[in-house]
Structures are given as C-alpha cells and as structure tokens.
Design a protein around this motif. Structure first.
Motif, PDB file in Angstrom:
ATOM      1  N   PHE A   1     -15.125   7.930   5.300  1.00 42.61           N
ATOM      2  CA  PHE A   1     -14.881   7.409   6.639  1.00 42.61           C
ATOM      3  C   PHE A   1     -15.762   8.056   7.703  1.00 42.61           C
ATOM      4  CE2 PHE A   1     -12.350   7.161  10.586  1.00 42.61           C
ATOM      5  CZ  PHE A   1     -12.189   5.799  10.659  1.00 42.61           C
ATOM      6  N   GLU A   2     -15.828   9.358   7.686  1.00 38.75           N
ATOM      7  CA  GLU A   2     -16.576  10.082   8.722  1.00 38.75           C
ATOM      8  C   GLU A   2     -18.071   9.799   8.635  1.00 38.75           C
ATOM      9  OE1 GLU A   2     -15.322  11.855  11.166  1.00 38.75           O
ATOM     10  OE2 GLU A   2     -13.274  11.501  10.475  1.00 38.75           O
ATOM     11  N   ALA A   3     -18.553   9.583   7.436  1.00 35.63           N
ATOM     12  CA  ALA A   3     -19.990   9.461   7.235  1.00 35.63           C
ATOM     13  C   ALA A   3     -20.524   8.085   7.625  1.00 35.63           C
ATOM     14  CB  ALA A   3     -20.346   9.763   5.781  1.00 35.63           C
ATOM     15  N   VAL A   4     -19.639   7.182   7.929  1.00 34.39           N
ATOM     16  CA  VAL A   4     -20.070   5.844   8.320  1.00 34.39           C
ATOM     17  C   VAL A   4     -20.000   5.687   9.835  1.00 34.39           C
ATOM     18  CG1 VAL A   4     -19.618   3.384   8.117  1.00 34.39           C
ATOM     19  CG2 VAL A   4     -19.272   4.879   6.144  1.00 34.39           C
TER      20      VAL A   4
ATOM     21  N   PRO B   1     -16.571   0.775 -11.429  1.00 37.86           N
ATOM     22  CA  PRO B   1     -15.144   0.631 -11.162  1.00 37.86           C
ATOM     23  C   PRO B   1     -14.472   1.968 -10.870  1.00 37.86           C
ATOM     24  CG  PRO B   1     -15.800  -0.694 -13.051  1.00 37.86           C
ATOM     25  CD  PRO B   1     -16.996   0.113 -12.671  1.00 37.86           C
ATOM     26  N   ALA B   2     -14.849   2.995 -11.622  1.00 42.31           N
ATOM     27  CA  ALA B   2     -14.228   4.304 -11.413  1.00 42.31           C
ATOM     28  C   ALA B   2     -14.553   4.862 -10.037  1.00 42.31           C
ATOM     29  CB  ALA B   2     -14.676   5.276 -12.498  1.00 42.31           C
ATOM     30  N   GLY B   3     -15.835   4.802  -9.683  1.00 47.55           N
ATOM     31  CA  GLY B   3     -16.248   5.297  -8.382  1.00 47.55           C
ATOM     32  C   GLY B   3     -15.573   4.536  -7.255  1.00 47.55           C
ATOM     33  N   TRP B   4     -15.470   3.234  -7.464  1.00 45.70           N
ATOM     34  CA  TRP B   4     -14.801   2.422  -6.457  1.00 45.70           C
ATOM     35  C   TRP B   4     -13.345   2.858  -6.280  1.00 45.70           C
ATOM     36  CZ3 TRP B   4     -16.367  -0.954  -2.877  1.00 45.70           C
ATOM     37  CH2 TRP B   4     -15.405  -1.728  -2.255  1.00 45.70           C
ATOM     38  N   ALA B   5     -12.661   3.051  -7.372  1.00 46.31           N
ATOM     39  CA  ALA B   5     -11.250   3.430  -7.297  1.00 46.31           C
ATOM     40  C   ALA B   5     -11.072   4.762  -6.576  1.00 46.31           C
ATOM     41  CB  ALA B   5     -10.649   3.509  -8.694  1.00 46.31           C
TER      42      ALA B   5
ATOM     43  N   ALA C   1      -9.733   7.876  -1.543  1.00 42.33           N
ATOM     44  CA  ALA C   1     -10.175   8.725  -0.437  1.00 42.33           C
ATOM     45  C   ALA C   1     -10.025   7.984   0.886  1.00 42.33           C
ATOM     46  CB  ALA C   1     -11.626   9.140  -0.651  1.00 42.33           C
ATOM     47  N   MET C   2     -10.374   6.718   0.866  1.00 42.87           N
ATOM     48  CA  MET C   2     -10.281   5.939   2.088  1.00 42.87           C
ATOM     49  C   MET C   2      -8.827   5.853   2.556  1.00 42.87           C
ATOM     50  SD  MET C   2     -11.643   2.068   2.810  1.00 42.87           S
ATOM     51  CE  MET C   2     -10.266   1.013   2.426  1.00 42.87           C
TER      52      MET C   2
ATOM     53  N   ALA D   1       8.602  -1.939   3.280  1.00 42.50           N
ATOM     54  CA  ALA D   1       8.770  -0.662   2.586  1.00 42.50           C
ATOM     55  C   ALA D   1       8.471  -0.820   1.107  1.00 42.50           C
ATOM     56  CB  ALA D   1      10.194  -0.149   2.792  1.00 42.50           C
ATOM     57  N   ALA D   2       8.962  -1.900   0.515  1.00 45.65           N
ATOM     58  CA  ALA D   2       8.740  -2.134  -0.911  1.00 45.65           C
ATOM     59  C   ALA D   2       7.248  -2.262  -1.200  1.00 45.65           C
ATOM     60  CB  ALA D   2       9.478  -3.392  -1.353  1.00 45.65           C
ATOM     61  N   VAL D   3       6.564  -3.074  -0.413  1.00 46.18           N
ATOM     62  CA  VAL D   3       5.129  -3.267  -0.627  1.00 46.18           C
ATOM     63  C   VAL D   3       4.397  -1.933  -0.497  1.00 46.18           C
ATOM     64  CG1 VAL D   3       3.047  -4.321   0.300  1.00 46.18           C
ATOM     65  CG2 VAL D   3       5.151  -5.659   0.131  1.00 46.18           C
ATOM     66  N   SER D   4       4.747  -1.191   0.528  1.00 41.69           N
ATOM     67  CA  SER D   4       4.086   0.083   0.767  1.00 41.69           C
ATOM     68  C   SER D   4       4.313   1.054  -0.397  1.00 41.69           C
ATOM     69  CB  SER D   4       4.612   0.665   2.074  1.00 41.69           C
ATOM     70  OG  SER D   4       4.145   1.971   2.248  1.00 41.69           O
ATOM     71  N   VAL D   5       5.553   1.147  -0.838  1.00 42.83           N
ATOM     72  CA  VAL D   5       5.865   2.063  -1.933  1.00 42.83           C
ATOM     73  C   VAL D   5       5.134   1.653  -3.206  1.00 42.83           C
ATOM     74  CG1 VAL D   5       7.696   2.790  -3.511  1.00 42.83           C
ATOM     75  CG2 VAL D   5       8.089   2.830  -1.048  1.00 42.83           C
ATOM     76  N   VAL D   6       5.112   0.365  -3.476  1.00 41.79           N
ATOM     77  CA  VAL D   6       4.427  -0.117  -4.678  1.00 41.79           C
ATOM     78  C   VAL D   6       2.932   0.220  -4.612  1.00 41.79           C
ATOM     79  CG1 VAL D   6       3.633  -2.197  -5.866  1.00 41.79           C
ATOM     80  CG2 VAL D   6       6.045  -1.927  -5.277  1.00 41.79           C
ATOM     81  N   THR D   7       2.347   0.001  -3.460  1.00 39.60           N
ATOM     82  CA  THR D   7       0.923   0.314  -3.309  1.00 39.60           C
ATOM     83  C   THR D   7       0.651   1.786  -3.601  1.00 39.60           C
ATOM     84  OG1 THR D   7       0.775  -1.375  -1.584  1.00 39.60           O
ATOM     85  CG2 THR D   7      -1.027   0.207  -1.737  1.00 39.60           C
ATOM     86  N   GLN D   8       1.428   2.623  -2.966  1.00 43.07           N
ATOM     87  CA  GLN D   8       1.250   4.069  -3.167  1.00 43.07           C
ATOM     88  C   GLN D   8       1.438   4.437  -4.629  1.00 43.07           C
ATOM     89  OE1 GLN D   8       1.247   6.659  -0.523  1.00 43.07           O
ATOM     90  NE2 GLN D   8       0.999   5.162   1.121  1.00 43.07           N
ATOM     91  N   HIS D   9       2.463   3.875  -5.227  1.00 44.56           N
ATOM     92  CA  HIS D   9       2.750   4.200  -6.624  1.00 44.56           C
ATOM     93  C   HIS D   9       1.609   3.744  -7.515  1.00 44.56           C
ATOM     94  CE1 HIS D   9       5.331   5.117 -10.070  1.00 44.56           C
ATOM     95  NE2 HIS D   9       4.824   4.031 -10.625  1.00 44.56           N
ATOM     96  N   PHE D  10       1.096   2.590  -7.206  1.00 44.58           N
ATOM     97  CA  PHE D  10       0.002   2.045  -8.002  1.00 44.58           C
ATOM     98  C   PHE D  10      -1.231   2.941  -7.901  1.00 44.58           C
ATOM     99  CE2 PHE D  10      -3.578  -0.859  -8.762  1.00 44.58           C
ATOM    100  CZ  PHE D  10      -3.200  -1.354  -9.996  1.00 44.58           C
ATOM    101  N   LEU D  11      -1.513   3.422  -6.697  1.00 40.84           N
ATOM    102  CA  LEU D  11      -2.674   4.292  -6.525  1.00 40.84           C
ATOM    103  C   LEU D  11      -2.443   5.659  -7.165  1.00 40.84           C
ATOM    104  CD1 LEU D  11      -3.742   3.482  -2.874  1.00 40.84           C
ATOM    105  CD2 LEU D  11      -4.996   3.018  -4.969  1.00 40.84           C
ATOM    106  N   ARG D  12      -1.204   6.094  -7.188  1.00 43.26           N
ATOM    107  CA  ARG D  12      -0.882   7.412  -7.724  1.00 43.26           C
ATOM    108  C   ARG D  12      -0.890   7.393  -9.245  1.00 43.26           C
ATOM    109  NH1 ARG D  12       4.488   8.072  -7.147  1.00 43.26           N
ATOM    110  NH2 ARG D  12       4.207   7.430  -4.988  1.00 43.26           N
ATOM    111  N   ALA D  13      -0.202   6.397  -9.814  1.00 40.62           N
ATOM    112  CA  ALA D  13      -0.022   6.388 -11.262  1.00 40.62           C
ATOM    113  C   ALA D  13      -1.133   5.635 -11.985  1.00 40.62           C
ATOM    114  CB  ALA D  13       1.328   5.767 -11.599  1.00 40.62           C
TER     115      ALA D  13
END
Lengths: 203, 203
Positions: free
Chosen positions: A29-32, A109-113, A118-119, A167-179
């Motif tokens: 973010f900062e570098a852009v 794909p890995a770098g993108w993820a 980070a974003m 809340a459900a959407v948010s939690v699912v998103t976070q969980h998806f990124l975490r797990a």
DNA sequence: CGCAAATATGCGCGCCCCGCAACTTCTCCG
DNA sequence: CGGAGAAGTTGCGGGGCGCGCATATTTGCG
C-alpha cells in the motif's frame, strides 16, 4: 441512457480501481503513489481524485459494488421464500468465486495470495472495507424491511438482520484468508448463516 | 508499575482524546486542526502524533477502550453462567450510561447531541469507529473461545459470536442516535441481544 | 547526585486531497 | 447537421497531515 459518456466513465473507474488493487497487491500500500495508479490507468493524477477521494476508496470500490448487489439480489428472490433462505441465496449469488478474474497474468497465484493478505492487513484499508460493508448493510436493511413489513426507522429488526449478514460475510472472509482455501467459500457462508439463523447456540 | 511516567502518559493521552472529541463536536471535524487539539491539551503538535496516528484515531480512542473492556468483563463472569447471559451482562456493564461524563460544561445538551450526530456522520470517523469495533471483536472472540472450548483458528464460532455482538452494539447505537433517547440504551441492548440469540426470526 | 532510558519537541520532507480555472469532448435539440 | 451547453479532464497551487530524525528535557534508579 448508456451513452458513450457513461460507458467511458465506468471504464475509467474500473481501470483505476483495478490498477489500484493490482499495484497494491504487487508492491504494498505505502509503495504505491496515486501518480502510479493514474499512470497505470492512462489518466492524470488529478482525474484520479475526481473518481475516488482516496487510494483506499479506489481499492475497496469493487468490494463495495459487489456487496451492494446483495440487496438487489434479495429483492429479486420470490417473496414467498422464507427470509433466511432468500438471504442465503442472495449472498451466495454475489460471493460465488468468479472464474478467471482476480489475478494479474504476471503474478504467481501464491504471490498474489500473500499480497492480498498484506493488502487486507493494512489498517487504512480495513477501515474503508468496513465502511463499505456498512453502506451495503443500509441497502440490505431496506430490502429486508420491505420483505418483512418492518419499519426502517422504528424497528431495529431489519438493521439487525443486515448487520448479522454483514458479520457473517466478514467472518467467512477472514476465516478463508486465515485457513486458506481448504474449504470452499460457499460452504463456509452456508455454515455461518445457518449458525446465525439458529441463534448461535454454544456448540 | 504505575510510576509517575505511566500516569502522566495516560493523562496526556486522555487529555488529547478528550480535546479532540470536544473540539470536533463543537466545530466539526474539518474545522479542527491537529494544532488546535495539541494546544488544548497543552502539548506540542508533534507530540500529538506520538500518541495518535490521526485525528480520527484520537477521537475514537475512548470508544475503543470501552469496547475492549467487554472481553475482560466477560472473563470475569462466573463460568457456569450460560454464554448469552454472561455476554449480555458484560456488554451492559460497559455501555451503561456514565453519570456526569460526556458533556462539556460550556455546551448545551441539545447542541452537544447534534454535534455528536454530525461527528459520527463523518465518513473518516465511521471507518475508524468500525475498525475499533473490529479490534474489540478480536478480544471478545478470544474470550468466547476460552469459555466455550472452541479453537480461534479452526472454528468460526467464536468469531461469529463476537461479530454478532459487535453488530448488536452498533445497531443499538445507530438506533439510539436516530430515534433519540425515547427508550433507554440498556433496554435496546437487551432486545437486540435477545433477538440474535433467538436466531432473528421474522417478527 | 548523576547516569541511562524514556519522552517531548523542533524541523523539514513528501504526499495527499481538493478548489479553481481553463480546455476538450460528448450530447442534444432546433 | 451544426452549434450551444453540459459534462469530463487536466494543470496549478495550497493547506494539512503523518512521520523520520536529531535534540532537549524529564524520570527512574542505583
């Protein structure tokens, strides 16, 4: 009224938002700089700010658009359908994985993820992301109020439903990124909504 | 370890946050410069940024502190108490109306209220407010995980509960600001939490 | 009392966001 | 079809803000 003007405007907006996302995922973010985004979209820096008030807004713009479509999707569901069934369908409809979209051809794909993570970890982005969710919730609350015959101003019910869905959407998103993508998103969404509709009993 | 140093630091922090809130309510977000806040707290402008990264952060700081206390309060509830009973108590405990605090002596109650509304309507503030809520939710999710024996990383359950509670608090706050103090906050909170624990059936 | 660590301050830079005033491009109607 | 007017783009400039860095000041501790 889809004259040349409107189409061009939409195209510029999309180009800016996409450039903002891509560059941020790649460099952080900062570098852009705003200048970089404008250049990537072949537009003057000043014009960037005619479309978005900040870098964060540009990045979140896609998420916002998608989220706002949930309310529209809910209105399109048959009205005899039970509320939570209709909500589940409307949400799934919008957050289904889009084939092909969402990655730059240049990036692995890995770098993108990892760039995506980070974003989303960026504080400034989180705030904007949550704000987008709040805006979408207002739309959704209105749709829920229509469907259930409740009053937006006097009853908390439609707002509670909308907030719970958010809340459900948010939690699912976070969980998806975490797990990681071990479990498909639609399963997670279904589980989250089912739990909420069940009153979140201790498992 | 509550030496002079720590206490002074806390005092400065509180003074800055309070000054930021008071001035913003009185004059509006844009009309308040960081310099003004620093001066009102008898501190150099540079020092302001040693405590807070932005105006918004300073203003929201109090709300954040209060919200984070909910998790602590939940841990303090007897462990045989049913989850939602304990949560209800913990939330009420923190969001009970504080006697005497919350208004500058110079301002009329009506002016203060309308200033407050204007402040909370500020987009930049909303984002920061929601971010504070998200931080508090992380704490709360941890407390819920402990109490229910679920896993923060593998289960969505504690996060869903925390997010639902956050949603309830948020909705109640908005409703309170919209409808005015016709109904006391604790009643609204109780109603919102009860509805969520009941699975939000269509009324 | 005197030193080391923490904190407050001054200075300056780079960036961001926006108002304003031309200038260019599209739209629409006579 | 052509010209008036609306809408969009761009350059310029300024006010603030957030922060890194160096320095002065205060606090805690032996």
């Amino acid at each position: 009224m889809s004259g040349l003007r409107e189409r061009k405007k939409a195209a510029t907006r999309a180009a800016l938002s996409w450039a903002a996302i891509r560059l941020t995922v790649e460099r952080g973010f900062e570098a852009v700089k705003v200048e970089d985004i404008a250049e990537a979209a072949s537009v003057s820096p000043r014009t960037f700010n005619n479309y978005f008030a900040s870098k964060a807004e540009a990045i979140v713009s896609r998420h916002l658009d998608r989220s706002r479509r949930v309310a529209r999707a809910l209105r399109a569901r048959p009205s005899q359908e039970p509320l939570w069934t209709a909500i589940g369908a409307a949400v799934q409809e919008q957050f289904a994985p889009e084939p092909g979209v969402g990655r730059s051809p240049e990036t692995s794909p890995a770098g993108w993820a990892s760039g995506l993570r980070a974003m989303l970890a960026e504080p400034a982005l989180q705030g904007e992301l949550l704000r987008a969710g709040a805006v979408a919730q207002a739309d959704l609350a209105a749709a829920v109020a229509e469907r259930t015959g409740t009053d937006l101003d006097r009853d908390m019910y439609p707002h509670l439903v909308a907030a719970a869905v958010g809340a459900a959407v948010s939690v699912v998103t976070q969980h998806f990124l975490r797990a990681g993508p071990g479990v498909p998103v639609d399963r997670l969404l279904a589980e989250a909504l089912a739990r909420i509709a069940a009153g979140l009993p201790t498992p």
